[in-house]
Every structure is written in structure tokens, then in C-alpha cells.
Write a protein that holds these residues in place. Structure first.
Motif, PDB file in Angstrom:
ATOM      1  N   GLY B  50       0.799  -1.222   0.000  1.00 11.52           N
ATOM      2  CA  GLY B  50       0.000   0.000   0.000  1.00 11.52           C
ATOM      3  C   GLY B  50       0.831   1.271   0.000  1.00 11.52           C
ATOM      4  N   THR B  51       2.131   1.132   0.179  1.00  5.86           N
ATOM      5  CA  THR B  51       2.985   2.319   0.080  1.00  5.86           C
ATOM      6  C   THR B  51       2.968   2.810  -1.362  1.00  5.86           C
ATOM      7  N   LEU B 124      -7.661   2.190  -9.972  1.00  6.17           N
ATOM      8  CA  LEU B 124      -7.870   1.478  -8.700  1.00  6.17           C
ATOM      9  C   LEU B 124      -9.362   1.330  -8.413  1.00  6.17           C
ATOM     10  N   LYS B 125     -10.104   2.374  -8.731  1.00  5.62           N
ATOM     11  CA  LYS B 125     -11.559   2.303  -8.545  1.00  5.62           C
ATOM     12  C   LYS B 125     -12.157   1.226  -9.452  1.00  5.62           C
ATOM     13  N   ALA B 126     -11.697   1.223 -10.688  1.00  9.96           N
ATOM     14  CA  ALA B 126     -12.217   0.231 -11.649  1.00  9.96           C
ATOM     15  C   ALA B 126     -11.880  -1.190 -11.189  1.00  9.96           C
ATOM     16  N   ALA B 127     -10.678  -1.368 -10.655  1.00 13.11           N
ATOM     17  CA  ALA B 127     -10.276  -2.697 -10.174  1.00 13.11           C
ATOM     18  C   ALA B 127     -11.161  -3.133  -9.009  1.00 13.11           C
ATOM     19  N   GLY B 155      -7.725  -1.710   0.235  1.00 14.71           N
ATOM     20  CA  GLY B 155      -6.551  -0.831   0.175  1.00 14.71           C
ATOM     21  C   GLY B 155      -5.939  -0.833  -1.220  1.00 14.71           C
ATOM     22  N   TYR B 156      -5.227   0.245  -1.540  1.00 16.13           N
ATOM     23  CA  TYR B 156      -4.591   0.343  -2.861  1.00 16.13           C
ATOM     24  C   TYR B 156      -3.593  -0.792  -3.087  1.00 16.13           C
TER      25      TYR B 156
END
Ligand code: FES
Ligand code: FES
Lengths: 153, 716
Positions: B50-51, B124-127, B155-156
Motif C-alpha cells: 500500500g505504500t 484502482l476504482k475500476a479494479a 486498500g490500494y
């Protein structure tokens, strides 16, 4: 060639080098403590300030021979984690610009506050008279010293 | 007006539009990183934990780019600021123009960095939407997470791998300023903790295994060459390993810096020089030539109407000569570079404001292709334009090559730094103003005479843009005057010149704003009112290729004057002075200085500054730049470089005074709110500080200072 004993950040060190070598280069080149900076080598910029037995000194003007047998504190030894009151005040006031002169300034501030818990503006001006910050962080240095006042044991 | 920016962009840039080599492609790089890393573009990588690692394409030198640029990415991407890593870009195909100068870092990267962050956010939203099987419009982002319907949260880091497989959106939506969460906040600089603990690595702090240290003995007259020397004494110094000739002098290579310095001292005692063509150069002769050039031919930078006619017809003509000396950069970290020559290429570590140019020139010096010279950009202990030069990094490459094998750090000492700077040159200014019978300003002529920075920068070539670059700050005078002429008369000097914080704008605005003050007093008008009247109600005004919005300038002037209490009753012996400038037509700054002169001693009590540099990304950093810029300007009231026998008289901070803590006035900064795109702030506060103070000196004492630096006898 005699070897010299000194204590750096609480650790006993033996250094085999020429007696006239400035402490600055022993710290930076021999011991790898590069937090202490080279700015002028002429005693006029303050970037190389460290503590020798608790006093702020210019490490570029202090020879290995003079430093031998004494306790040296550098910015790396001020705290383990940046928690020294001066370091905390420096962050809180966001003092640093390029940051190069800052370790020297911090060491001067720490020695000043140890000597005088609540320095006046005049005390601060005197203590920093021989420091150069080409980035002009001075207003924040003043504020940070005042913020840290009373907090240095 | 062609600006210095055009020339800074030049080296290494292949397409002006792709200033940053910005491209949005998912990339796998050889030899790097697990697959789960998400790397939608050259600027950022989301690591599995997530970093988020943000790559900064500009050089940090105290102006805060390692804070402000990541903030732009973090804002669009909705990052947790405590979970970012910041790394410096390396020159190469992804980063073709890393030049950091001209106060352009934020303005040139603002859009691409935000787009980089926004594209990553959308992916990231699409994923997450795909993972949850919901519409992407049901997802939003917050502090490193995608949030979905029914309390869903990922989390990202967890989404990185899936996001990396998605197409990169071409034109992702950008946030509205009203929705900013990070931008506009007072964010302390990213490197603060590393700096206060001594962990921050500047160029001089680079330590590589097996590293040696070198000092170069250079002729004190720039351009001179060693004629004869004896290396034996140097080699006798303990720790000295080798003495080698390089194009800039003779290098002493040793185990440690001190041995290199001592060896060099021993070598110097045995060396004789051919001091070269500059050996008789001196400041007094140059000044004579500059004065002659004030009335000779010149290159026109701007011409409105017929100034000569207007001056001839004027009821009264004011005339004055202003003088500004050579200046050094005087960065606290002296120049240095570390170079490791290897069998198949080379690697360099240095604080450079021009990493691409440093790479090209060092590679050429080493006989390599640029891509064989890897350049690592270190933190810079003060740039101010000095490190746009590549002299020191090229020299270090030559030393490392001559030394043969292993990394070598070439260290300049303070005297090297002063004697071999790329200086801001001296200038003389002939100012003339014509007034009609009613006291209205009808004509303005500003002649600048001095060496040309741009010619020196272009390797001795005269650029067609020379006059407009050297007259920057003079030709873009913001006041409406019917007949106006600004020109530049070049005077040759054998000195290497470069860009200095505020460049030629500093002397030009000094002369312009002080002389305008003279006009105000000559016609008995308040200097603030005169400026406001001369700005009138004009809007955007064009100066060649640049333009400025006079309304924004007027606003900052009014704010600074208002906050400083312009016109208020002052203590005896005090005076207020003001000045303003639209810097490259993009950042607007006005300053009001309060000073007193007692017993020949000038005290600058306070400077009130108002700036408009578009959207304020980080007011805390912005105020620091105002404070620092003013300190830099005020230092130039007292400092100068002079030449005798071809060499600088000054060799350190002992004879080149730089402002100290006790001399620093109180600074009050007012940021004028703006919705314009952000523009630079590193330089704009510098030029106005000098005339503001000198105009205040006049208000306090009636003494008009036209010549810098101030000396002990200035106020007798
Ligand atoms: S390096 Fe020691 S005072 Fe400047
Ligand atoms: S912070 Fe750059 S010299 Fe002080």
C-alpha cells in the motif's frame, strides 16, 4: 603515528590519522557520520557544529588532537529517533529549506538551550552569529529555538 | 519576450510538449519489482503493502519540490500522506527535461502530475468495482482505500495487481480545487525528519564502497593553465594516492578529503601558471567600459513610441545612474560530484539542477553514450541557479577517468566555490524619465550595460534573444508610459556567468523601482499612488512573448501597502518603501520595507510581502520561499564580487557577507487567494526586496542609494 581515542555519540572510537586532521573530516570520512557538514572550513558558517563535552564547537576548527579524550556529540547522536526537543521544534516550525546548514544550527540550538533554558532574542542572535543559512531560514530558527525553550535537559 | 526558461528547457528536451517525458503506459521494467506492483506511469508505483512511491522529476534544493509535487499526485490519488515514499527521478527516456530553474517546477509539472494521480485513482476504482461486481460510479477513494457500497473497503496495495492489468485512462477527471484535501493545507516538508537527524544525503554525503576523495588545484584566474609543477610534495602527504592533470587543473586524489586538501596545498606551492587571457581583468576597467556603453549603441529590447522625441519635448528630464555588482551564489554546500567509472559505463551522484545536461556532458567527457552514464540526483545544499551549471560534474568525471577505477568524489572548498562560480554579472543602468508641464510621466528610457549571461551560457554565442533576456525586469515594466525604450549594451568580460536566484530581474527591477521612486518624489506624488495610477485599469498586457495581468499586480501592491500600514505615522528616523514586480508575468509580488538609519547603521525592521502565485499548494512552504527569497535579496544589499588581476577578491563568507540571523527582519507574508494555475515562488520575492528597502532608506533619510553594495560609509 599515534592512534587517538575519542568518544563519539557515546561510543569509544580509536582513530589512526594525522594529529592536525580537523575533527570534521574524521567524522565525515573516517567514521562515516555525514550529518555534520562542510560549509567553509574557515570557522565562519557553522555547518560543522558539534558538541565537545557539551559545548558547541566548530569541528572544522578542532583538530583530532584537540578532540582526543573528549566526548563528541553529532546530530546523529542527538536522539535515536528525532525526538530531541530541538529536533521536534524544528519539525513543528518546518524550519529547513535545503537543509544543509540545519544540523549545525540544531547543534548550536541544543547547546544554547542546555546552557540557558529560556534564551532571550539577544542570546539567540549571539549564539547564531556565526551561522550562515543561504536559504534564509532565520525567522523559523528563532521560532523553533523559542518553541524548544525549557525542554532541553 | 523570450525568457530564460526557453533556454533552460533546451538541453535534453526532445519535445517541448513532453516536458517531462510523461506517458501513461503500464510498464514492466527489467530486473525490477514483483508483479504485484502497480506502475501506471513514470511518476508513481503502488507497492503491495500500500505504500505509494512517487518519483519527483525536479531537483529538491530547498524550494520544496519533494513536498509540493508529491502533494499534487497524492491529492488526485487520495493518498495517505504518511504512506508515501519520494524518490528522485533519473535522467533518461522517462525524464528528458529535469532542469530545475526559473521557478517553473510547479507550473510545468502541475497538470501531468495531477493526471498521473487521477489516472491511477480511476484504475484502482475500476479494479475494486470489478472485484465487487458493482458499478465504478458506486466507488470512491479516501486515504489509500477504495470504498464501495455496503461498507466495502479495499486498500490500494491489495488492488495494485488487478489495477495494473487495466487500460490507462487518457483523460481522467481532475478534482475541483474546492474538493482538495491536501493541497492548500500547511504541509511540513517531506524531508524534514531526515534533515533534522542528519540522515538526509546531500551530494557531499555520498559514500560508495572504495570511494576516494579529490581536490583540484585550479588556476586562481579562471581559464588559466598550469605551466609546471612538482607532485612529489603532494604525494608525500599521508593518504594521497595520485596526482593527475585534468582539463581544469591538477587533481590530487586521496583516501580522505583532508588529505586531498593538504596534498593540494603542497602541490600549489610548487605550481606556476599560465594565467591566460583574463589575467589583467579587473572591476574598475570593466566599470569604465560599462559607463561608456551607457551612451553608445545597444540592442533594443522594447520600444514604444519615440522616446528621444518625448524626452526632447519634456518640461523636465530626470536622469540617474544605478550600479549593481557581480554576485556569487555562495551555496553552503560547495560544488561536488562523485563519479564511478566502470568497464561498461559510469555512474554519477551529484546535486544537479540540470541532470540531463550533466549526463550528456559527463558522458561526452568520459567517451560514453549518455545512457551509459547513470545519474543519481542527490539533495542539494543550495542551488540558486549555480547547479544549473555542469562544470563541476563534468570535471569530476574527468578526474575519475584520469584516476582510473573506483568511485571518486571531487570536493570543492569554499575558496574554489567563490573563485570558480558562474557569476551574476555587474550592470550599470542609465535611467531617464521625461515629465510634462503637469508632472505626468511621458517618457522612460532604461539602458542596461554589462556582460551578457546568455552569451556565456550559450558557450560564447550571441542569441537573437540576448537583449530581451538581459533586460528581463526592465522591458516588462508594468507602468503605462507613452514613450518607452529599454535596451541592452553588451560589454565583454572574460568571466563565466550563469543564472542566479532572480537573475537579471534583480538589478533591473532595483534600478526601475528605485528610479520610479525618484520620479514620485520629483513630482511630489505618493510612490504608491504613482504606481497605482501608472498601472491604471489595464488588464492583461503583452510584452513580446510574455504577458502579465496588471490587475493581479495592482492587487498585491494594494494588499502589501494596506497590511504594512502605508501612510501611517512612523517612529522618528523610520521610513517605509515599496516595490512590486510581475515575475515573468506569472507570479506577482509586492513588498513594503520598514527601515531606520541611526548612527550610520541601517536596520531593516520588517518586510511585508504580498504574493499571488496562483493556487497556493502549500502555504507553509510558500511562506518559507518568501522568507528565503527576501533574505537572498537583502544579502545582495551588502555583498559583491570584485575582480583584480583576473581573480576574485572575495574568497569566502568572511569577505562576502551573507545575511545572518540577527540581521533578518520580521517577515509578514500575505498570500492573495487565486484560482489561477500555480506558478513559481522561489525567485519572485528576491528582486523587490532591494528597491523596497532602498526606497524606505530614502523615506527615512532623504538619501538616495543608487549604487550597491552598501558599505560602512554609505550612511555618513
Ligand atoms: S565548515 Fe566549519 S564553520 Fe564552516
Ligand atoms: S537551509 Fe539551506 S543553507 Fe540553510
Amino acid at each position: 603515528m599515534p592512534a587517538y581515542q575519542l568518544t563519539v555519540n557515546g561510543r569509544a572510537r580509536t582513530v589512526d590519522a594525522e594529529a592536525d586532521t580537523p575533527l570534521l573530516w574524521i567524522l565525515r570520512d573516517t567514521l562515516g557520520l555525514t550529518g555534520t557538514k562542510f560549509g567553509c572550513g574557515q570557522g565562519v558558517c557553522g555547518s560543522c557544529t558539534v558538541h565537545l563535552d557539551g559545548q558547541a564547537v566548530r569541528s572544522c576548527q578542532t583538530s583530532l588532537k584537540e578532540a582526543a579524550g573528549h566526548a563528541i556529540l553529532t546530530v546523529e547522536g542527538l536522539s535515536k529517533d528525532g525526538s530531541h526537543p530541538v529536533q521536534k521544534a524544528w519539525i513543528a516550525e518546518d524550519v529547513a529549506q535545503c537543509g544543509y546548514c540545519q544540523p549545525g544550527m540544531i547543534m548550536t540550538a541544543a547547546a544554547l538551550l542546555k546552557r540557558k533554558a529560556h534564551p532571550t532574542d539577544g542570546d539567540i542572535e549571539d549564539a547564531f552569529a556565526d551561522h550562515v543559512c543561504r536559504c534564509g531560514t532565520y525567522p523559523r530558527v528563532r521560532k523553533a529555538v523559542k518553541r524548544a525553550a525549557g525542554g532541553v535537559k | 519576450m523570450t525568457s530564460r526558461r526557453d533556454f533552460l528547457k533546451g538541453a535534453g528536451a526532445t519535445g517541448a510538449g513532453l516536458v517531462l517525458g510523461f506517458h501513461l503506459e503500464a510498464k514492466a521494467r527489467p530486473g525490477e519489482a514483483p508483479r504485484a506492483e502497480f506502475r501506471p506511469n513514470a511518476y508513481l508505483a503502488v507497492l503491495p503493502d500500500g505504500t505509494v512511491r512517487i518519483t519527483v522529476p525536479k531537483t529538491e534544493m530547498g524550494q520544496g519540490v519533494r513536498t509540493a509535487l508529491p502533494l499534487a499526485v497524492a491529492e488526485e490519488m487520495d493518498l495517505d500522506w504518511s504512506k508515501i515514499e519520494v524518490v528522485n527521478a533519473q535522467p533518461g527516456p522517462d525524464f528528458k527535461s529535469m532542469q530545475t530553474g526559473g521557478s517553473t517546477s510547479v507550473s510545468s509539472t502541475w497538470t501531468p502530475l495531477r493526471k498521473a494521480g487521477a489516472a491511477a485513482r480511476e484504475m484502482l476504482k475500476a479494479a475494486a468495482a470489478a472485484e465487487w461486481n458493482v458499478g465504478v460510479e458506486q466507488c470512491r477513494t479516501e486515504k489509500g482505500f477504495v470504498l464501495g457500497p455496503g461498507g466495502k473497503k479495499l486498500g490500494y496495495g491489495a488492488l495494485a495487481e488487478a489495477a495494473a492489468k487495466l487500460p490507462v485512462p487518457k483523460d481522467p477527471p481532475l478534482k475541483k480545487p474546492a474538493d482538495y484535501r491536501l493541497l492548500g493545507q500547511r504541509t511540513p516538508r517531506f524531508d524534514g525528519p531526515a534533515i533534522v537527524t542528519g540522515k538526509a544525503i546531500f551530494g557531499l554525503d555520498v559514500r560508495r564502497p572504495g570511494q576516494r576523495f579529490a581536490a583540484v588545484l585550479r588556476c586562481p584566474v579562471p581559464g588559466g593553465k598550469p605551466r609546471a609543477w612538482d607532485a612529489a610534495k603532494a604525494k608525500a602527504v599521508r593518504g594521497v594516492k595520485a596526482v593527475v592533470e585534468v582539463p581544469t587543473g591538477i587533481a590530487v586524489i586521496a583516501d580522505n578529503t583532508w588529505a586531498a586538501f593538504k596534498g593540494r596545498e603542497a602541490l600549489a606551492a610548487t605550481t606556476t601558471w599560465d594565467e591566460g587571457p583574463a589575467k589583467d581583468f579587473n572591476s574598475a576597467t570593466l566599470e569604465g567600459k560599462m559607463r561608456a556603453a551607457l551612451t553608445g549603441p545597444a540592442d533594443e529590447a522594447r520600444k514604444d513610441g519615440d522616446v528621444d522625441k518625448a524626452l526632447a519635448a519634456a518640461a523636465k528630464v530626470l536622469e540617474a545612474e544605478y550600479a549593481f555588482p557581480y554576485q556569487a551564489h555562495a551555496t553552503v554546500e560547495p560544488m561536488n560530484a562523485t563519479v564511478h567509472m566502470r568497464a561498461d559505463g559510469a555512474e554519477m551522484w551529484t546535486g544537479s539542477q540540470s541532470p540531463n545536461r550533466a549526463q550528456e556532458r559527463a558522458a561526452a567527457a568520459a567517451g560514453l553514450k549518455p545512457e551509459q552514464m547513470k545519474v543519481n540526483v542527490a539533495l542539494i545544499g543550495g542551488g540558486f541557479g549555480r547547479r544549473l551549471g555542469t562544470d563541476f560534474s563534468t570535471e569530476a568525471t574527468q578526474v575519475a577517468k584520469a584516476a582510473g577505477g573506483g568511485p571518486v568524489q571531487v570536493v570543492w572548498d569554499r575558496e574554489d566555490d567563490f573563485r570558480h562560480d558562474l557569476y551574476q554579472p555587474a550592470t550599470l543602468h542609465r535611467m531617464r524619465a521625461g515629465l510634462d508641464g503637469s508632472g505626468a510621466l511621458t517618457a522612460w528610457a532604461h539602458r542596461i550595460a554589462g556582460p551578457a549571461v546568455l552569451r556565456s551560457w550559450m558557450g560564447g554565442q550571441k542569441s537573437p534573444a540576448q537583449a530581451s533576456v538581459e533586460a528581463n525586469g526592465a522591458l516588462d515594466i508594468p507602468y503605462a508610459i507613452p514613450a518607452l525604450k529599454v535596451d541592452f549594451a553588451e560589454v565583454e568580460a572574460p568571466t563565466a556567468l550563469g543564472w542566479w536566484r532572480g537573475i537579471q530581474i534583480v538589478p533591473n527591477v532595483f534600478a526601475r523601482e528605485c528610479f520610479l521612486d525618484e520620479v514620485a518624489h520629483a513630482i511630489g506624488k505618493d510612490p504608491l499612488q504613482l504606481r497605482l495610477d501608472l498601472m491604471g485599469d489595464r488588464g492583461v498586457v503583452k510584452f513580446g512573448r510574455e504577458e502579465a495581468d496588471i490587475r493581479r499586480l495592482k492587487k498585491v501592491l494594494q494588499v502589501a501597502a494596506g497590511k504594512a500600514g502605508w501612510g501611517r505615522k512612523l517612529p522618528a528616523g523610520h521610513g517605509l518603501g515599496l516595490a512590486c514586480h510581475a515575475y515573468d508575468g506569472r507570479t506577482y509580488a509586492a513588498e513594503v520595507a520598514e527601515v531606520s538609519v541611526e548612527k550610520g547603521q541601517l536596520r531593516i525592521h520588517k518586510i511585508t510581502c504580498a504574493v499571488d502565485c496562483g493556487i497556493a499548494l502549500n502555504p507553509l512552504g510558500l511562506e518559507a520561499q518568501v522568507e528565503g527569497g527576501i533574505a537572498f535579496g537583502l544579502s545582495a544589499l551588502f555583498s559583491q564580487i570584485t575582480w583584480e588581476k583576473g581573480r576574485t577578491v572575495q574568497t569566502g563568507y568572511h569577505d562576502f557577507p551573507v545575511l545572518r540571523l540577527a540581521d533578518m527582519p520580521a517577515i509578514e507574508t500575505h498570500i492573495v487567494p487565486s484560482t489561477e494555475p500555480p506558478s513559481g515562488i522561489g525567485e519572485p520575492p528576491v528582486p523587490v526586496a532591494i528597491p523596497a528597502v532602498l526606497n524606505a532608506v530614502f523615506a527615512a533619510t532623504g538619501q538616495r542609494i543608487r549604487r550597491l553594495p552598501l558599505g560602512p560609509d554609505s550612511f555618513k
